[in-house]
Design an enzyme around this catalytic site. Structure first.
Site, mmCIF file in Angstrom:
data_model
loop_
_atom_site.group_PDB
_atom_site.id
_atom_site.type_symbol
_atom_site.label_atom_id
_atom_site.label_comp_id
_atom_site.label_asym_id
_atom_site.label_seq_id
_atom_site.Cartn_x
_atom_site.Cartn_y
_atom_site.Cartn_z
ATOM 1 N N LYS A 121 -4.587 -10.847 -6.456
ATOM 2 C CA LYS A 121 -5.728 -11.050 -5.557
ATOM 3 C C LYS A 121 -6.865 -10.098 -5.907
ATOM 4 O O LYS A 121 -6.609 -8.925 -6.203
ATOM 5 C CB LYS A 121 -5.243 -10.783 -4.121
ATOM 6 N N LYS A 132 -10.597 -4.548 -3.453
ATOM 7 C CA LYS A 132 -11.592 -3.496 -3.626
ATOM 8 C C LYS A 132 -11.034 -2.323 -4.401
ATOM 9 O O LYS A 132 -11.743 -1.607 -5.060
ATOM 10 C CB LYS A 132 -12.040 -2.982 -2.253
ATOM 11 N N LYS A 155 0.840 -1.211 0.000
ATOM 12 C CA LYS A 155 0.000 0.000 0.000
ATOM 13 C C LYS A 155 0.866 1.250 0.000
ATOM 14 O O LYS A 155 0.547 2.231 -0.673
ATOM 15 C CB LYS A 155 -0.928 0.000 1.223
HETATM 16 P P1 TYM Z 1 -10.538 -6.404 4.339
HETATM 17 O O1 TYM Z 1 -11.603 -5.421 4.587
HETATM 18 O O2 TYM Z 1 -9.505 -6.096 3.312
HETATM 19 O O3 TYM Z 1 -11.163 -7.803 3.933
HETATM 20 C C1 TYM Z 1 -12.137 -8.432 4.727
HETATM 21 C C2 TYM Z 1 -11.939 -9.933 4.678
HETATM 22 O O4 TYM Z 1 -11.991 -10.410 3.327
HETATM 23 C C3 TYM Z 1 -10.844 -11.204 3.052
HETATM 24 N N1 TYM Z 1 -10.483 -11.037 1.633
HETATM 25 C C4 TYM Z 1 -10.376 -12.038 0.746
HETATM 26 N N2 TYM Z 1 -10.550 -13.358 0.875
HETATM 27 C C5 TYM Z 1 -10.374 -14.122 -0.252
HETATM 28 N N3 TYM Z 1 -10.033 -13.610 -1.456
HETATM 29 C C6 TYM Z 1 -9.843 -12.287 -1.624
HETATM 30 N N4 TYM Z 1 -9.510 -11.797 -2.803
HETATM 31 C C7 TYM Z 1 -10.011 -11.428 -0.488
HETATM 32 N N5 TYM Z 1 -9.909 -10.094 -0.297
HETATM 33 C C8 TYM Z 1 -10.196 -9.880 1.004
HETATM 34 C C9 TYM Z 1 -9.766 -10.668 3.960
HETATM 35 O O5 TYM Z 1 -8.743 -11.611 4.174
HETATM 36 C C10 TYM Z 1 -10.556 -10.362 5.215
HETATM 37 O O6 TYM Z 1 -10.694 -11.508 6.020
HETATM 38 N N6 TYM Z 1 -7.219 -5.899 8.029
HETATM 39 C C11 TYM Z 1 -8.521 -6.445 7.716
HETATM 40 C C12 TYM Z 1 -9.643 -5.928 8.582
HETATM 41 C C13 TYM Z 1 -9.446 -6.082 10.065
HETATM 42 C C14 TYM Z 1 -9.478 -7.312 10.781
HETATM 43 C C15 TYM Z 1 -9.331 -6.950 12.149
HETATM 44 C C16 TYM Z 1 -9.599 -8.636 10.403
HETATM 45 C C17 TYM Z 1 -9.294 -5.077 10.968
HETATM 46 N N7 TYM Z 1 -9.234 -5.606 12.246
HETATM 47 C C18 TYM Z 1 -9.307 -7.916 13.149
HETATM 48 C C19 TYM Z 1 -9.568 -9.609 11.411
HETATM 49 C C20 TYM Z 1 -9.432 -9.253 12.755
HETATM 50 C C21 TYM Z 1 -8.854 -6.066 6.276
HETATM 51 O O7 TYM Z 1 -8.365 -5.102 5.749
HETATM 52 O O8 TYM Z 1 -9.818 -6.815 5.715
#
Ligand code: TYM
Length: 335
Positions: A195, A198, A114
């Protein structure tokens, strides 16, 4: 009766939630609600580590809550709340900052990726995983169901937990990541070696399928999905077959069929037929989610009411751990 395991996970209210988010995370959150004591968080504090238009963010937060409910998060079984409504997350993050070496954060691959795309990198972006550790440790979570891309952040959470416990005495649980066997890393349809994400789409229009996309939109992405110049419809780790492998993985995750069954079914068919059937499986799975979403979003007052009650419950649940932490580090607590 044995105590239910505590599950915590979070999702950022940025961009449009896509089928990668659903298959890697949300679907499993929904499936395990009966077995676990589940807590889910819309992480708006994390979202602003990269600038967000305030008006857009405000809408996205409510829409994300609505969409998670529509996906099947049941407020009677799970706790679903918005991160900024519970100040304990920021408070614990600050304290954990003070036990986390900067070098640990500089090594995070998501940070490096990022940061490479930003002209100016905020301190928050570097600090992002400490706030994530605070989210998880505040509730003494046993399991953290996430997609593959979060593996390193969960490892870091464990390191922070161990370090705090070492310095101040046993305080935090040591959480385990829960990464699904199928769907942990859904790839972009335009570029299946990247991957699905968003924001960082190579070709924004044909990269991802959003959970709120219409059947026409789903088909317009899938019919253009990158494949290869061969004909074989098989699961494969060969980078050349990444497109077909991704289509089959999406099909497997949405239909629940076995790999063998799927390969037998598609044997001898053409890529066009594969794409059509993947699209149909996706459209069918999204339909009930979209119907429920529209219902939830019609009643703004009910959603606000829900968010307020959920924030109160989350504040109550997190209070004992935060109090212990403050005592351990030597703060004076007022009676
Ligand atoms: P975020 O918002 O990017 O994504 C949310 C969840 O979706 C999963 N994910 C995917 N899984 C499979 N294939 C993909 N292409 C894909 N893109 C996203 C992510 O692995 C995630 O589980 N840092 C985290 C948010 C967060 C969090 C936490 C997670 C903040 N605090 C505490 C767990 C525990 C994030 O940016 O997720």
């Amino acid at each position: 009766m044995t105590k239910k395991k505590i599950v915590f996970s979070g999702i950022q209210p940025t961009g449009d939630l896509h089928i990668g988010n659903y298959l890697g995370a949300i679907k499993h959150w929904v499936a395990d609600q009966d077995l676990c004591d589940s807590i889910f968080c819309v992480v708006d504090l994390h979202a602003i580590t990269i600038f967000q238009d305030p008006r857009v963010l405000r809408d996205k937060i409510r829409q994300t809550v609505g969409l998670l409910l529509a996906c099947g998060i049941d407020p009677n079984k799970s706790l679903l709340f918005v991160q900024s409504h519970v100040p304990a997350h920021s408070e614990l993050a600050w304290i954990l900052n003070c036990v986390t070496p900067v070098g640990w954060l500089e090594r995070m691959t998501q940070y490096k990726d990022k940061a490479a795309k930003q002209e100016s990198v905020s301190t928050g972006l570097l600090d992002y995983p400490v706030l994530q550790a605070a989210d998880i440790l505040l509730y003494q979570a046993d399991y953290v169901p996430v997609g593959e891309d979060q593996r390193q952040h969960i490892e870091l959470t464990r390191d922070i937990s161990l370090r705090f416990n070492h310095l101040y005495g046993e305080t935090f649980n040591l959480p385990d990541g829960m990464i699904p066997k199928v769907g942990a890393k859904i790839m972009g349809f335009d570029e299946p070696t990247t991957k699905m994400s968003k924001s960082s789409a190579v070709n924004q229009n044909f990269h991802a399928v959003g959970l709120l996309d219409s059947p026409d939109q789903v088909w317009s992405v899938l019919k253009r999905a990158t494949t290869d110049s061969e004909k074989e419809i098989v699961f494969s780790d060969d980078p050349k077959k990444a497109g077909v492998n991704n289509l089959l993985t999406v099909y497997q995750a949405f239909t629940g069929k076995s790999r063998d069954e799927i390969q037998a079914h598609f044997a001898g068919q053409l890529y066009g037929a594969l794409k059509r059937q993947v699209a149909d499986a996706v459209i069918e799975a999204l339909k009930p989610i979209q119907e429920r979403y529209n219902q939830y979003m019609q009643d703004a007052t009910a959603l606000d009411h829900y968010m307020r009650a959920a924030a109160e419950r989350a504040a109550e649940r997190s209070a004992p751990t935060l109090k212990t932490v403050k005592e351990r580090v030597g703060f004076t607590l007022l009676a």
